[in-house]
Scaffold this active site. Structure first.
Site, PDB file in Angstrom:
ATOM      1  CD  GLU A 112      12.080   1.026  -0.489  1.00 43.04           C
ATOM      2  OE1 GLU A 112      10.698   0.673  -0.405  1.00 43.04           O
ATOM      3  OE2 GLU A 112      12.879   0.604   0.486  1.00 43.04           O
TER       4      GLU A 112
ATOM      5  N   GLY B  88      14.891   2.323   3.616  1.00 48.71           N
ATOM      6  CA  GLY B  88      15.720   1.949   4.590  1.00 48.71           C
ATOM      7  C   GLY B  88      15.411   2.507   6.010  1.00 48.71           C
TER       8      GLY B  88
ATOM      9  CB  ALA C  51      19.114   3.638   0.865  1.00 47.59           C
TER      10      ALA C  51
END
Ligand code: CAA
Length: 257
Positions: free
Chosen positions: A131, A108, A65
């Site tokens: 992440e 992502g 992301a």
């Protein structure tokens, strides 16, 4: 209208979506995700397309992301955006999706690859859920799909410690179905997609649905679901055609009816 961050093309009955945001490692910005979901749904509706290939660039599939989109967001803002509803729409694509992954598939990007039905990885592919390094955790299915694919211990290492795994390790862990040389990754994914696209379209969609149900159901419920879908295919012309072609020793011609 051509999208800003994707390259779309079709080869026969295969629709190709290439993520193309080279200045940001194909980071999945909100705009890119809107374009991606629109493109996939358009292929899903298109009667001439029978299989979809999603790919990125030669060095990166997608680096996750877009961190810049989220860096200053509040909880309320994240809830309002409801960005993962878009990921659910990818999950609901009914035609087979093949991901061709070269280079990084992170955060992502790894989650997007895992939404595909088949992952073809190049020797250079690197999968990771990093992440944790930026103070968060996977949010688009990473903790669930990765764990189901590679098992708890390796998933924990990847999620808790941000460890990347290469293509060979991803193959032995069951995350990808094959590893090929970097220069042939897309060609190989296209070859698989082209072969799939010659199969009976309705059977393809129901078979995909049945395999995905294995993630969500008990064995007994999954078997019942499979049987109902199997029986329903006897209402299709493609079933009559496929079996008649086998008996007649000729090639079947499927119309998706
Ligand atoms: N979001 C926004 N921009 C990104 C990005 C991301 N996820 N990943 C890379 N970029 C940008 C960099 O900021 C940089 O931009 P500038 O040139 O403007 O500085 C450009 O892409 C090139 O990146 P690097 O200079 O870092 O390239 P590198 O070759 O040294 O490293 C990399 C490549 C290992 C992929 C590294 O960029 C990286 O670690 N990226 C972040 C990976 C990550 O943490 N992904 C998870 C995101 S959160 C998420 O995905 C949540 C979820 O579950 C949905």
């Amino acid at each position: 209208m051509q999208p800003n961050h994707l390259i779309l093309r079709r080869e026969g009955a295969v629709g190709v979506v290439q993520l193309h945001r080279p200045d940001a490692m194909n980071a999945l910005s909100l705009e890119l995700m809107i374009e991606l979901v629109d493109a996939l749904e358009a292929y899903d509706r298109d009667g001439d397309i029978r299989c979809i290939v999603v790919t990125g660039g030669p060095k990166v599939f997608a680096a996750g992301a877009d961190i810049r989109d989220m860096a200053e967001a509040t909880v309320a803002e994240m809830v309002r955006r409801n960005q993962f509803a878009r990921w659910e729409r990818i999950r609901n694509i009914s035609k087979p999706v093949v991901a061709a992954v070269c280079g990084y598939a992170l955060g992502g990007g790894c989650e997007l690859a895992m939404l595909a039905d088949i992952i073809v990885a190049s020797e250079t592919a690197q999968f990771g859920q990093p992440e944790i390094n930026i103070g968060v955790m996977p949010g688009a299915g990473g903790t669930q799909r990765l764990t189901r694919a590679v098992g708890k211990s390796l998933a924990m290492e990847m999620v808790l410690n941000g460890r990347f795994i290469g293509a060979r390790e991803a193959l032995s862990a069951g995350l990808v179905s094959r590893v090929v040389a970097a220069e042939t990754c897309l060609t190989e994914a296209m070859r698989i997609a082209e072969e799939i696209s010659r199969r009976a379209p309705v059977a393809l969609r129901l078979a995909k649905q049945a395999v995905l149900a294995a993630y969500d159901t008990t064995l007994s419920a999954g078997l019942l679901h499979e049987r109902a879908l199997f029986y329903s295919l006897f209402a299709t012309e493609d079933q009559k055609e496929g079996m008649a072609a086998f008996i007649g020793k000729r090639k079947a011609k499927y119309e998706g009816k």
